[in-house]
Design a protein around this motif. Structure first.
Motif, mmCIF file in Angstrom:
data_model
loop_
_atom_site.group_PDB
_atom_site.id
_atom_site.type_symbol
_atom_site.label_atom_id
_atom_site.label_comp_id
_atom_site.label_asym_id
_atom_site.label_seq_id
_atom_site.Cartn_x
_atom_site.Cartn_y
_atom_site.Cartn_z
ATOM 1 N N UNK A 1 0.833 -1.203 0.000
ATOM 2 C CA UNK A 1 0.000 0.000 0.000
ATOM 3 C C UNK A 1 0.868 1.253 0.000
ATOM 4 N N UNK A 2 1.912 1.266 0.819
ATOM 5 C CA UNK A 2 2.794 2.431 0.860
ATOM 6 C C UNK A 2 3.469 2.688 -0.478
ATOM 7 N N UNK A 3 3.981 1.649 -1.104
ATOM 8 C CA UNK A 3 4.638 1.824 -2.399
ATOM 9 C C UNK A 3 3.635 2.208 -3.496
ATOM 10 N N UNK A 4 2.403 1.701 -3.410
ATOM 11 C CA UNK A 4 1.395 2.067 -4.406
ATOM 12 C C UNK A 4 1.074 3.555 -4.323
ATOM 13 N N UNK A 5 0.912 4.063 -3.099
ATOM 14 C CA UNK A 5 0.635 5.498 -2.930
ATOM 15 C C UNK A 5 1.818 6.332 -3.412
ATOM 16 N N UNK A 6 3.023 5.878 -3.108
ATOM 17 C CA UNK A 6 4.205 6.609 -3.589
ATOM 18 C C UNK A 6 4.245 6.628 -5.116
ATOM 19 N N UNK A 7 3.887 5.508 -5.755
ATOM 20 C CA UNK A 7 3.901 5.449 -7.218
ATOM 21 C C UNK A 7 2.946 6.472 -7.810
ATOM 22 N N UNK A 8 1.769 6.600 -7.220
ATOM 23 C CA UNK A 8 0.794 7.592 -7.706
ATOM 24 C C UNK A 8 1.392 8.993 -7.646
ATOM 25 N N UNK A 9 1.965 9.340 -6.496
ATOM 26 C CA UNK A 9 2.500 10.693 -6.306
ATOM 27 C C UNK A 9 3.703 10.938 -7.211
ATOM 28 N N UNK A 10 4.636 9.987 -7.225
ATOM 29 C CA UNK A 10 5.853 10.172 -8.022
ATOM 30 C C UNK A 10 5.533 10.227 -9.513
ATOM 31 N N UNK A 11 4.575 9.439 -9.965
ATOM 32 C CA UNK A 11 4.219 9.437 -11.391
ATOM 33 C C UNK A 11 3.642 10.781 -11.806
ATOM 34 N N UNK A 12 2.724 11.301 -11.007
ATOM 35 C CA UNK A 12 2.082 12.573 -11.347
ATOM 36 C C UNK A 12 3.093 13.717 -11.304
ATOM 37 N N UNK A 13 3.915 13.750 -10.243
ATOM 38 C CA UNK A 13 4.919 14.816 -10.145
ATOM 39 C C UNK A 13 5.945 14.703 -11.274
ATOM 40 N N UNK A 14 6.338 13.480 -11.604
ATOM 41 C CA UNK A 14 7.297 13.288 -12.688
ATOM 42 C C UNK A 14 6.751 13.773 -14.015
ATOM 43 N N UNK A 15 5.460 13.555 -14.253
ATOM 44 C CA UNK A 15 4.849 14.019 -15.503
ATOM 45 C C UNK A 15 4.696 15.531 -15.520
ATOM 46 N N UNK A 16 4.247 16.106 -14.403
ATOM 47 C CA UNK A 16 3.998 17.551 -14.354
ATOM 48 C C UNK A 16 5.300 18.348 -14.421
ATOM 49 N N UNK A 17 6.352 17.823 -13.834
ATOM 50 C CA UNK A 17 7.636 18.538 -13.797
ATOM 51 C C UNK A 17 8.592 18.091 -14.900
ATOM 52 N N UNK A 18 8.126 17.159 -15.742
ATOM 53 C CA UNK A 18 8.991 16.599 -16.797
ATOM 54 C C UNK A 18 10.305 16.103 -16.195
ATOM 55 N N UNK A 19 10.149 15.289 -15.157
ATOM 56 C CA UNK A 19 11.313 14.777 -14.414
ATOM 57 C C UNK A 19 11.440 13.275 -14.634
#
Length: 677
Positions: free
Chosen positions: A15-33
């Protein structure tokens, strides 16, 4: 430390890694990171690892008979065979949710491994959507529906698996159907990514097609295995009873089938963009609805789990999915305008549109009938249900029209087809259909509805085989033998000809449904040893009962001979099994013998000692066609999904009948043959 403790820890970490994946994926897309996106990929793989670990912990708990785990004690016992003990993993609500989450993580990991094939802009949003879905299931597993909860005192033995599930079908049907439900998450995630990024051209359709084909094939297999299980286990002589849970499993299959057809119209003509997105969202929402229905207890069904609070959370999750996807859908609506308009009803896209309307019409009718008990209870204060007659009267005509459209569609060109060319193309299958209509009354088949159904099936089967023959003849003229030509057609043009196999399978399946529905015969007889019963030309001789007792069950079998035309055809042993843990739920041992294309279905309805038995016999014509047709549909789906090798520039391209005629009329009308699935 128990394995159940390891399972709980694994669920929490997943569950912890799934939530992190959601956050990291969205931030990575928005910041082009890219580093953030790469981190999200690794996190998603960690989710898969921990869910594999949790699932292994539950399976080991079952195999070790750790009855301190409530779920293990409720669904297994010491006397069960090891394969049923393992299958009990998904025999209840908690285990089935864990299996759902596990398979979603495996498919998500497969997407990550193959993500180079997808548009890079889609990848982070697809991962975020998948892990958002995963997070909901993991939250339910970690809190309300935890399969690793332990009791203070462990019983010496468990309750055992429900007797109806003590069948080989249990090993394949539930996991396949749950996998089918889950697999609609991938196309939905691509649709969300396309809506968020605004890249709504044909690119997202190419990305989604293989995932939707895989989901469609898995759901087809799940439905077919469910029908087979019901036919061989329940003892009522049928394979589909329009039960609410059966209906729920059919709904996403119908909308996915509509999508696979309408995508060709968008790719070819730039039309039906809104419709295609709607169908993808609807398919996923209906898969969640099916999962919710089994666990809510709101609609009565023999397949449902007992009522639990988790149903309300599933309803809330379904509401969030619909609100979120609808908001994205309406936000992007201005960008979904059609690039062209329909030129003629007599065209391939016209038939595809009719096909879609029929499939969605069936979806609405079945959904309405499924939800009607809730609707009637809310507005009239009494629960009213829709039985099989409602579905048969409403859905059957639409199925016949759908089969007819399947036969006509491949014979039409894009944009428009002249009536002269249309008649020239359909004349051969039309002649076959006319001959069928003339021969059926001679064979004693006088039911008008059945005759219409068989005639339509003959027309469509003829049209499909005619198209395959035309393609093979083109290659034969270039020097290939006919067997080689047919092989090369399927090798080089898998989507088109795999689609033909799917259509041919559906024709077989519909013919089997017609035969078994209109011409089934049933007879009951209470017999003593040596007495006979006669049903539809078959004579069954009862010889007596056999009583066998084991440590955990008692099996009563009737010994019966089947005779035909004065010759002994077979011995059968229909029976009942009484498990010691469930003495009030005897299960059936059904004996089914197939003679050509007719099943003799023998069921032990009642018995008295060794001297008397009540035998129920069903004569089911053409039921084998249902299984043969279903297998052809699965094979065709795999052929459509299977990757093709790059075509050579000099490859011989076989034209369909309509292409031949269209070249003569107008070059731009030549059909290109897409996925006909």
């Amino acid at each position: 430390m128990y394995f159940s403790d390891l399972g709980i820890i694994a669920l929490i970490l997943a569950l912890g890694f799934a939530l992190y994946t959601v956050i990291a994926s969205i931030l990575g897309a928005m910041r082009s990171a890219p580093p953030l996106v790469a981190s999200a990929k690794r996190s998603l793989l960690a989710v898969t690892f921990f869910l594999l670990l949790a699932s292994a912990a539950l399976v080991i708990s079952f195999l070790r008979h750790d009855f301190g785990v409530n779920y293990v004690a409720e669904h297994s016992s010491l006397s069960m065979a090891w394969y049923f003990v393992t299958a009990a993993f998904y025999g209840g609500q908690e285990g089935s949710l864990l299996y759902w989450a596990l398979v979603l993580s495996l498919f998500s990991a497969l997407f990550v491994v193959t993500s180079k094939r997808a548009p890079s802009a889609f990848v982070p949003y697809v991962m975020a959507t998948l892990m958002g879905i995963e997070s909901f299931f993991l939250l339910m597993l970690a809190t309300l529906s935890n399969p690793f909860v332990r009791s203070a005192v462990a019983p010496k033995d468990g309750a055992g698996l429900n007797p109806l599930l003590m069948d080989p079908g249990m090993l394949v049907h539930p996991p396949m159907l749950l996998m089918g439900y889950m697999s609609f998450s991938l196309p939905f995630a691509f649709a969300v990514a396309a809506l968020i990024t605004g890249r709504l051209n044909a690119e997202w359709l190419r990305s989604i097609r293989r995932w939707m084909l895989a989901a469609w094939t898995l759901q087809t297999a799940g439905l077919l295995l469910g029908a087979w299980w019901a036919y061989h286990v329940l003892g009522w002589g049928g394979y589909w009873g329009w039960d609410p849970v059966e209906n729920a499993a059919l709904l996403p299959w119908l909308t996915a089938t509509a999508f696979l057809h309408s995508t060709m119209v968008q790719e070819r003509r730039g039309m039906l963009k809104v419709w295609n997105l709607f169908l993808v969202i609807a398919s996923f929402a209906l898969s969640i609805f099916g999962t919710f229905e089994v666990r809510s207890g709101l609609i009565s069904s023999v397949h449902s789990f007992a009522y639990s609070d988790i149903g309300a959370y599933f309803f809330g999750f379904l509401a969030v999915v619909l609100l979120f996807s609808s908001a994205l859908f309406f936000f992007r609506l201005p960008a979904l305008r059609a690039e062209q308009e329909f030129d003629s009803v007599v065209s391939r896209e016209g038939v595809f549109l009719l096909n879609n309307l029929l499939l969605v019409g069936m979806t609405f009718a079945i959904l309405w009938g499924t939800l009607f008990p809730l609707i009637s209870a809310s507005f009239r204060g009494q629960t009213m249900t829709m039985g099989p007659p409602f579905y048969n009267q409403v859905v059957a005509p639409m199925i016949v029209l759908l089969v007819l459209a399947m036969g006509i569609g491949p014979l039409l060109a894009w944009r428009r087809t002249s009536l002269t060319a249309l008649w020239r193309n359909i004349s051969t299958p039309a002649i076959l259909a006319a001959l069928c209509a003339l021969v059926l009354p001679v064979l004693g088949i006088t039911d008008v509805a059945a005759n219409i159904g068989f005639t339509v099936c003959t027309f469509t089967a003829g049209a499909i085989l005619y198209e395959i023959w035309r393609g093979a003849r083109v290659r034969h003229r270039h020097g290939e033998s006919y067997p080689r030509a047919v092989y090369m057609l399927f090798q080089r043009y898998r989507q088109r000809y795999g689609g033909y196999i799917v259509h041919l399978g559906l024709v077989f399946l519909v013919a089997g449904i017609i035969g078994s529905h209109y011409f089934q015969q049933q007879q009951d007889a209470t017999l003593k040893p040596g007495q006979d019963m006669n049903v539809a030309g078959y004579r069954l001789t009862y010889l007596g009962n056999i009583d066998e007792k084991d440590s955990d069950k008692e099996t009563i079998s009737a010994q019966v001979q089947i005779w035909r035309d004065g010759k002994l055809q077979s011995y059968v042993y229909p029976g009942r099994v009484i498990y010691s843990n469930y003495p009030d739920q005897p299960t059936s041992v059904i004996e089914i013998k197939t003679f050509v294309a007719t099943d003799v279905y023998v069921y032990l309805a009642d018995w008295q000692g060794a001297a008397q038995a009540t035998i129920r016999v069903f004569i089911n014509p053409l039921v084998p066609f249902v299984w043969w047709g279903g297998l052809l549909m699965i094979l065709g789906g795999i052929l459509c999904w299977w990757p093709t090798r790059r075509r050579l520039a000099t490859a011989v391209r076989p034209r369909t009948v309509v292409e031949k005629e269209s070249v003569k009329e107008k070059p731009e009308q030549v059909a290109d043959g897409g996925v006909i699935a």
